[in-house]
Design a protein around this motif. Sequence first.
Motif, short mmCIF file in Angstrom:
data_model
loop_
_atom_site.label_atom_id
_atom_site.label_comp_id
_atom_site.label_asym_id
_atom_site.label_seq_id
_atom_site.Cartn_x
_atom_site.Cartn_y
_atom_site.Cartn_z
N ARG A 139 -0.28 1.42 -4.89
CA ARG A 139 -0.07 1.87 -3.56
C ARG A 139 0.76 3.07 -3.43
NH1 ARG A 139 0.22 -4.00 -3.28
NH2 ARG A 139 2.57 -3.96 -2.97
N THR A 142 -0.81 6.38 -3.48
CA THR A 142 -1.50 6.83 -2.22
C THR A 142 -0.71 7.68 -1.14
OG1 THR A 142 -1.09 4.70 -0.86
CG2 THR A 142 -2.98 4.61 -2.73
N THR A 144 1.48 10.41 0.36
CA THR A 144 1.42 11.91 0.45
C THR A 144 2.65 12.41 -0.29
OG1 THR A 144 2.40 12.35 2.56
CG2 THR A 144 0.10 11.97 2.41
N LYS A 184 1.37 1.54 4.06
CA LYS A 184 0.75 1.74 2.75
C LYS A 184 1.30 1.04 1.66
CE LYS A 184 -0.82 6.63 3.26
NZ LYS A 184 -0.97 8.01 2.77
#
Length: 203
Positions: A139, A142, A144, A184
Amino acid sequence: MTAHSVFIVDDDPAMRDSLTLMLRGAGFRARAFTSADDFLANLPEDKSACVITDVRMPGVEGPELVKRLKALRGDSWPVIVITGHADVPLAVQLMKAGVVDFIEKPFDPQQILDSAGRCIAALSGLEADRAAREAAQARLATLTKRERQVFDALIEGCSNKEIALRLEISPRTVEIFRAKVMTKMQAANLSSLVRIGMRIGDA
């Protein structure tokens, strides 16, 4: 039958067969080896397993096997030592080397079953922790670049205002990125996010 194997290393055929039958009868997945040399030469590929070994054997003896397994597999392969030659210095040496139990012969069969059961339970916990770390790391990947910066700052204990100053963005923008990070990372709240960060840090 348990998901983890129990490997028995003993040069005594009667003891080897007895332990194998007893463990299998109790639902353990048990496999025996005639010596430490045999075991090391045919080392199973299990990520985690419990090992039950005698101390005195031809060739590589129990203490050396414990040392080698620790180097090869770490805490993923806990070792139980059984011996008819028990002495305090040896017991202390083996426990310091990472042995989880030291059982003297003759022993109550239930001692072996209980000790193996504790090993398997501990391994199940390690497997669950490992799976949770791997999921958290996936996770984390993922996020940014900016979300990762906010994540790292939150784990350090920074407030929204402090993060805004550090990243030279507005507190409102920090709130937006923080919400994305929480989603996220599948964190219900800040304490949950911190625990996730600690788990990843321990990997």
